[in-house]
Design a protein around this motif. Structure first.
Motif, PDB file in Angstrom:
ATOM      1  N   TRP A  92       0.840  -1.201   0.000  1.00  0.00           N
ATOM      2  CA  TRP A  92       0.000   0.000   0.000  1.00  0.00           C
ATOM      3  C   TRP A  92       0.876   1.253   0.000  1.00  0.00           C
ATOM      4  CZ3 TRP A  92       0.221   3.578   4.018  1.00  0.00           C
ATOM      5  CH2 TRP A  92       0.726   3.142   5.246  1.00  0.00           C
ATOM      6  N   TYR A  93       0.290   2.367  -0.454  1.00  0.00           N
ATOM      7  CA  TYR A  93       1.000   3.646  -0.455  1.00  0.00           C
ATOM      8  C   TYR A  93       0.044   4.748  -0.035  1.00  0.00           C
ATOM      9  CZ  TYR A  93      -0.916   4.837  -5.168  1.00  0.00           C
ATOM     10  OH  TYR A  93      -1.724   5.131  -6.233  1.00  0.00           O
ATOM     11  N   GLY A  94       0.617   5.866   0.463  1.00  0.00           N
ATOM     12  CA  GLY A  94      -0.271   6.881   1.001  1.00  0.00           C
ATOM     13  C   GLY A  94       0.292   8.280   1.092  1.00  0.00           C
ATOM     14  N   PRO A  95       0.795   8.687   2.281  1.00  0.00           N
ATOM     15  CA  PRO A  95       1.051  10.100   2.583  1.00  0.00           C
ATOM     16  C   PRO A  95       1.891  10.854   1.568  1.00  0.00           C
ATOM     17  CG  PRO A  95       1.267   8.788   4.572  1.00  0.00           C
ATOM     18  CD  PRO A  95       1.091   7.825   3.443  1.00  0.00           C
ATOM     19  N   PHE A 108      -4.916  11.640  -6.374  1.00  0.00           N
ATOM     20  CA  PHE A 108      -4.813  10.517  -5.448  1.00  0.00           C
ATOM     21  C   PHE A 108      -5.225  10.947  -4.047  1.00  0.00           C
ATOM     22  CE2 PHE A 108      -2.172   8.113  -2.334  1.00  0.00           C
ATOM     23  CZ  PHE A 108      -2.804   6.894  -2.485  1.00  0.00           C
ATOM     24  N   ASP A 109      -6.157  10.181  -3.484  1.00  0.00           N
ATOM     25  CA  ASP A 109      -6.625  10.412  -2.128  1.00  0.00           C
ATOM     26  C   ASP A 109      -6.411   9.126  -1.349  1.00  0.00           C
ATOM     27  OD1 ASP A 109      -7.948  10.889   0.247  1.00  0.00           O
ATOM     28  OD2 ASP A 109      -9.719  11.789  -0.686  1.00  0.00           O
ATOM     29  N   MET A 110      -5.472   9.158  -0.413  1.00  0.00           N
ATOM     30  CA  MET A 110      -5.148   7.937   0.331  1.00  0.00           C
ATOM     31  C   MET A 110      -6.293   7.496   1.243  1.00  0.00           C
ATOM     32  SD  MET A 110      -2.470   9.191   3.255  1.00  0.00           S
ATOM     33  CE  MET A 110      -2.968  10.335   4.563  1.00  0.00           C
ATOM     34  N   ASN A 111      -7.267   8.384   1.475  1.00  0.00           N
ATOM     35  CA  ASN A 111      -8.397   8.056   2.336  1.00  0.00           C
ATOM     36  C   ASN A 111      -9.592   7.520   1.560  1.00  0.00           C
ATOM     37  OD1 ASN A 111      -7.068   8.969   4.761  1.00  0.00           O
ATOM     38  ND2 ASN A 111      -7.380  11.047   4.021  1.00  0.00           N
ATOM     39  N   GLN A 112      -9.440   7.372   0.251  1.00  0.00           N
ATOM     40  CA  GLN A 112     -10.452   6.738  -0.582  1.00  0.00           C
ATOM     41  C   GLN A 112      -9.939   5.367  -1.014  1.00  0.00           C
ATOM     42  OE1 GLN A 112     -13.494   7.874  -1.126  1.00  0.00           O
ATOM     43  NE2 GLN A 112     -13.139   9.810  -0.042  1.00  0.00           N
ATOM     44  N   VAL A 113     -10.832   4.562  -1.590  1.00  0.00           N
ATOM     45  CA  VAL A 113     -10.473   3.204  -1.983  1.00  0.00           C
ATOM     46  C   VAL A 113     -10.043   3.213  -3.446  1.00  0.00           C
ATOM     47  CG1 VAL A 113     -11.238   0.819  -2.173  1.00  0.00           C
ATOM     48  CG2 VAL A 113     -12.086   2.257  -0.303  1.00  0.00           C
ATOM     49  N   LYS A 157      -3.986   3.751   1.302  1.00  0.00           N
ATOM     50  CA  LYS A 157      -3.929   3.462   2.734  1.00  0.00           C
ATOM     51  C   LYS A 157      -5.294   2.997   3.244  1.00  0.00           C
ATOM     52  CE  LYS A 157      -2.857   5.531   7.232  1.00  0.00           C
ATOM     53  NZ  LYS A 157      -2.391   6.739   7.953  1.00  0.00           N
ATOM     54  N   ARG A 158      -6.366   3.681   2.827  1.00  0.00           N
ATOM     55  CA  ARG A 158      -7.704   3.304   3.275  1.00  0.00           C
ATOM     56  C   ARG A 158      -8.078   1.910   2.785  1.00  0.00           C
ATOM     57  NH1 ARG A 158     -10.967   2.916   7.277  1.00  0.00           N
ATOM     58  NH2 ARG A 158     -13.181   3.112   6.783  1.00  0.00           N
ATOM     59  N   GLY A 159      -7.724   1.592   1.558  1.00  0.00           N
ATOM     60  CA  GLY A 159      -8.010   0.261   1.040  1.00  0.00           C
ATOM     61  C   GLY A 159      -7.301  -0.817   1.840  1.00  0.00           C
ATOM     62  N   LEU A 162      -9.143  -1.311   5.148  1.00  0.00           N
ATOM     63  CA  LEU A 162     -10.392  -2.051   5.016  1.00  0.00           C
ATOM     64  C   LEU A 162     -10.147  -3.531   4.735  1.00  0.00           C
ATOM     65  CD1 LEU A 162     -12.447   0.575   2.994  1.00  0.00           C
ATOM     66  CD2 LEU A 162     -12.810  -0.093   5.374  1.00  0.00           C
ATOM     67  N   LEU A 163      -9.052  -3.832   4.027  1.00  0.00           N
ATOM     68  CA  LEU A 163      -8.727  -5.229   3.756  1.00  0.00           C
ATOM     69  C   LEU A 163      -7.920  -5.857   4.883  1.00  0.00           C
ATOM     70  CD1 LEU A 163      -7.923  -5.121  -0.062  1.00  0.00           C
ATOM     71  CD2 LEU A 163      -9.920  -6.149   1.056  1.00  0.00           C
ATOM     72  N   GLY A 164      -7.578  -5.057   5.897  1.00  0.00           N
ATOM     73  CA  GLY A 164      -6.988  -5.597   7.111  1.00  0.00           C
ATOM     74  C   GLY A 164      -5.498  -5.869   7.070  1.00  0.00           C
ATOM     75  N   TYR A 165      -4.742  -5.140   6.220  1.00  0.00           N
ATOM     76  CA  TYR A 165      -3.306  -5.407   6.211  1.00  0.00           C
ATOM     77  C   TYR A 165      -2.459  -4.136   6.286  1.00  0.00           C
ATOM     78  CZ  TYR A 165      -2.914  -4.256   1.162  1.00  0.00           C
ATOM     79  OH  TYR A 165      -2.915  -3.634  -0.064  1.00  0.00           O
ATOM     80  N   GLU A 166      -3.037  -3.028   6.716  1.00  0.00           N
ATOM     81  CA  GLU A 166      -2.265  -1.791   6.807  1.00  0.00           C
ATOM     82  C   GLU A 166      -1.046  -1.964   7.720  1.00  0.00           C
ATOM     83  OE1 GLU A 166      -2.457   2.731   8.609  1.00  0.00           O
ATOM     84  OE2 GLU A 166      -3.971   1.231   9.116  1.00  0.00           O
ATOM     85  N   LYS A 167      -1.242  -2.538   8.890  1.00  0.00           N
ATOM     86  CA  LYS A 167      -0.152  -2.629   9.864  1.00  0.00           C
ATOM     87  C   LYS A 167       0.933  -3.610   9.433  1.00  0.00           C
ATOM     88  CE  LYS A 167      -2.785  -1.128  13.892  1.00  0.00           C
ATOM     89  NZ  LYS A 167      -3.222  -1.450  15.286  1.00  0.00           N
TER      90      LYS A 167
END
Length: 340
Positions: A92-95, A108-113, A157-159, A162-167
């Motif tokens: 995943w990618y984000g900030p 790109f919005d990391m808080n959207q899916v 990041k949000r995706g 929701l899929l449970g693997y951010e950490k």
């Protein structure tokens, strides 16, 4: 190159953001007065210019396939593959990319899916299933990446949350394109571009239609007995930087399926001749346990060379790097149903 909080390094190419030009208010009034004396094409120009000056967001984002490109010695060939299905590792990618343009001109919005993929048309809709916890979600692909070896998808990041693997940073996933929805999305954008030169008409715009559908369990997993897939959460409503009443509505519900065991391999290649596959096996004998297996693909026999099975992503990354350094830059991580 970025190093996510928990994931592996990911390479991404971004389109530079163009700075908006600021014009004095008097210049705007003068421009409007002059343009009003002209015909339809000038009227369209006025509307576009007034929107930019006022600070209102202009419609952006377009349908794109793109040309072949090379990263770290590997060629990628974007195509309209509406039968695409693949298993592998997602990151995943984000900030660091939040608020920047995606490969097809959206924001790109990391808080959207949404997600980045190397070859699928942009945008397209895919169903991503986390094979480790059974969570499944429809995702909008609007960017290119990941360009780190061993990853098939970069989620926002949000995706990933929701899929449970951010950490944990990565997950074993199945990615399958939604053909009908993706074709409808393509047509809506192509028609929108074709209508850009039409004269502006007054009247309100039609409101988007909301639709949903039930999807069967993905290959490699079975739905829980006596119950339909369970909706466990709702993703935030997907917002895009373009507006089109013909565009399909993204199904933002999360569904959960029973989990089946999976195992990972490094596939060095697939060959039409056994002799070639056997030579590769001998060359990789020092890397790990190498096997040659015969498979039927589109009516043709192939001999694939794989190293494994491997216990975790870290081990897979190490072996993948060894195989690449041995002269097989197109090697990849394969996830399939099985023990371990």
């Amino acid at each position: 190159m970025i190093f996510g909080q928990y994931g592996k390094p990911t390479f991404e190419t971004k389109v530079p953001v163009m700075k908006k030009l600021m014009r004095p208010r008097t210049a705007v009034f003068a421009m409007m007065a002059a343009v009003l004396l002209s015909g339809c094409s000038e009227t369209r120009f006025l509307a576009s210019s007034a929107k930019k000056v006022s600070g209102a967001p202009a419609i952006s984002g377009h349908y794109k396939v793109g040309n072949p490109y090379q990263i770290q010695g590997v060629w990628y060939y974007p195509s309209e593959d509406f039968d695409y299905v693949e298993t592998g590792i997602a990151s995943w990618y984000g900030p660091k990319f939040h608020g920047k343009p995606t490969a097809n001109g959206e924001v790109f919005d990391m808080n959207q899916v949404n997600a980045a993929h190397r070859t699928l048309p942009l945008p397209s809709l895919v169903r991503v299933t986390n094979l480790e916890n059974g969570r499944s979600l429809v995702v909008r692909v609007n960017d290119r990446g990941p360009f780190a070896h061993g990853r098939i998808l970069d989620m926002s990041k949000r995706g990933a949350q929701l899929l449970g693997y951010e950490k944990q940073g990565t997950a074993r996933v199945k990615v399958e394109i939604l053909k009908e929805q993706s074709l409808a999305l393509k047509n809506s954008l192509v028609n929108q571009v074709a209508g850009k030169n039409a004269p502006i008409k007054s009247g309100g715009m039609q409101k988007p239609m909301v639709s949903a559908q039930n999807l069967s369990a993905p290959n490699g997993a079975q739905a829980a007995p006596q119950a339909a897939p369970t909706q466990t959460a709702m993703a935030p409503q997907q917002q895009s930087s373009w507006s089109n009443p013909q565009a399909p509505k993204q199904d933002t519900s999360i569904k959960t399926y029973a989990v089946a065991p999976t195992r990972m391999y490094i596939q060095a290649g697939a060959f039409s001749r056994f002799e070639n596959a056997n030579r590769v096996k001998a060359k990789l004998s020092g890397v790990g346990d190498v096997e040659v297996s015969q498979v039927l693909v589109n009516g043709r026999d192939f001999f694939r060379v794989r190293v494994g099975p491997l216990q975790n992503v870290n081990a897979a990354d190490q072996i993948l790097n060894d195989v690449i350094n041995a002269g097989y830059p197109s090697a990849k991580i394969i996830v399939e149903k099985g023990k371990g």
